[in-house]
Design an enzyme around this catalytic site. Structure first.
Site, PDB file in Angstrom:
ATOM      1  N   VAL A 168       0.838  -1.205   0.000  1.00 46.16           N
ATOM      2  CA  VAL A 168       0.000   0.000   0.000  1.00 46.16           C
ATOM      3  C   VAL A 168       0.871   1.252   0.000  1.00 46.16           C
ATOM      4  O   VAL A 168       0.633   2.196  -0.768  1.00 46.16           O
ATOM      5  CB  VAL A 168      -0.958  -0.010   1.202  1.00 46.16           C
ATOM      6  CG1 VAL A 168      -1.681   1.319   1.331  1.00 46.16           C
ATOM      7  CG2 VAL A 168      -1.972  -1.150   1.056  1.00 46.16           C
ATOM      8  N   TYR A 169       1.889   1.267   0.840  1.00 44.50           N
ATOM      9  CA  TYR A 169       2.823   2.395   0.863  1.00 44.50           C
ATOM     10  C   TYR A 169       3.524   2.542  -0.482  1.00 44.50           C
ATOM     11  O   TYR A 169       3.657   3.657  -1.018  1.00 44.50           O
ATOM     12  CB  TYR A 169       3.850   2.174   1.979  1.00 44.50           C
ATOM     13  CG  TYR A 169       4.919   3.228   2.078  1.00 44.50           C
ATOM     14  CD1 TYR A 169       4.631   4.493   2.581  1.00 44.50           C
ATOM     15  CD2 TYR A 169       6.226   2.950   1.683  1.00 44.50           C
ATOM     16  CE1 TYR A 169       5.624   5.465   2.678  1.00 44.50           C
ATOM     17  CE2 TYR A 169       7.212   3.908   1.781  1.00 44.50           C
ATOM     18  CZ  TYR A 169       6.914   5.162   2.282  1.00 44.50           C
ATOM     19  OH  TYR A 169       7.893   6.120   2.365  1.00 44.50           O
ATOM     20  N   ALA A 170       3.953   1.424  -1.058  1.00 42.70           N
ATOM     21  CA  ALA A 170       4.616   1.459  -2.355  1.00 42.70           C
ATOM     22  C   ALA A 170       3.691   2.008  -3.425  1.00 42.70           C
ATOM     23  O   ALA A 170       4.109   2.799  -4.287  1.00 42.70           O
ATOM     24  CB  ALA A 170       5.093   0.056  -2.741  1.00 42.70           C
ATOM     25  N   LYS A 177       3.480   5.787  -3.107  1.00 48.37           N
ATOM     26  CA  LYS A 177       4.692   6.469  -3.565  1.00 48.37           C
ATOM     27  C   LYS A 177       4.843   6.397  -5.082  1.00 48.37           C
ATOM     28  O   LYS A 177       5.341   7.336  -5.707  1.00 48.37           O
ATOM     29  CB  LYS A 177       5.914   5.882  -2.864  1.00 48.37           C
ATOM     30  CG  LYS A 177       6.009   6.255  -1.387  1.00 48.37           C
ATOM     31  CD  LYS A 177       6.018   7.759  -1.194  1.00 48.37           C
ATOM     32  CE  LYS A 177       6.287   8.185   0.225  1.00 48.37           C
ATOM     33  NZ  LYS A 177       6.271   9.661   0.387  1.00 48.37           N
TER      34      LYS A 177
END
Length: 251
Positions: free
Chosen positions: A153-155, A158
């Site tokens: 999710v973070y990737a 970004k």
């Protein structure tokens, strides 16, 4: 050196870690810096630190997930400084976990504070940056690593920011606005927490860095942002720059 003298920079998430380091670096090169964050005490402390170094800085409260708060922030910065030259989108809520474990609310928090906030801030600042402004957005190597398991999710957030960076660079070149991204690997409260929670993984990660260390938020990451905001990079836009000791191979 004072290559940014006369420039006015807005840095979000400037109360600690990489955001603080970027703000300090910009101020040390002559920029007047607006520091934005949800916790006023933290950004006030960084503003005091900049002023103790004979720099110019003011702290502002902002929730980057709230469009009204963003509009109020940009208006207040322009009123205080008389303009705006540089935008650094650093604020980001971080949630790590397997895709099946991340909740709807957690996913929304990551996306709202990341690509959606970046998009809103760029659009709101656009009129003030026309004719020579610069934007630097914060990406992450998590989005380009071969296996983002546990960080998906973070990737995704970004990588969304990197896509917005490239689109803005192409669409706003005619307006005289350059837009780039940095992918930092630096010491920060988030990295320290990760190292404590997953020491074996953090140790393995550090061993993949050819230069053998994590970056300094001011002297390494901040210096790269200064370069991308200054005249020496006047022919660079739409670029994603890893500042990570050689860890990532961009393709």
């Amino acid at each position: 050196m004072a290559e940014l003298t006369g420039r006015i920079a807005l840095v979000t998430g400037a109360g600690q870690g990489v955001g603080r380091g970027i703000a300090l670096a910009l101020a040390s090169r002559g920029a007047a810096v607006a520091l934005a964050g949800r916790t006023v005490g933290k950004v006030e402390a960084v503003a005091d630190e900049i002023r103790s170094r004979a720099g110019e800085a003011h702290a502002f409260s902002c929730d980057v997930t709230d469009p009204d708060s963003i509009a109020a922030l940009v208006g207040a910065v322009v009123d205080e400084f008389g303009g705006l030259s540089i935008l650094v989108n650093n604020a980001q809520t971080t949630v790590n976990g397997a895709l099946l474990d991340v909740s709807e609310d957690e996913y929304g928090a990551v996306m709202d504070s990341g690509p959606r906030a970046t998009w809103r801030l760029m659009r709101t600042c656009h009129p003030h940056l026309k004719g020579g402004g610069a934007i630097v957005n914060l990406g992450s190597a998590a989005g380009v690593r071969w296996d983002p398991s546990g960080y998906g999710v973070y990737a995704a957030a970004k990588e969304g920011i990197r896509s917005l960076t490239r689109a803005a660079a192409c669409e706003w070149a005619r307006d005289g606005i350059r837009v780039n991204a940095v992918l930092p690997l630096a010491s920060s409260p988030a990295l320290e927490q990760w190292s404590q929670e997953r020491p074996d993984e953090a140790g393995d990660h550090l061993r993949t860095v050819p230069l053998g260390r994590f970056g300094d938020p001011e002297d390494d990451i901040g210096a790269a942002v200064v370069f991308l905001c200054g005249d020496d990079s006047r022919f660079i836009t739409g670029h994603s720059l890893p500042v990570d000791g050689g860890q990532v191979l961009m393709r």
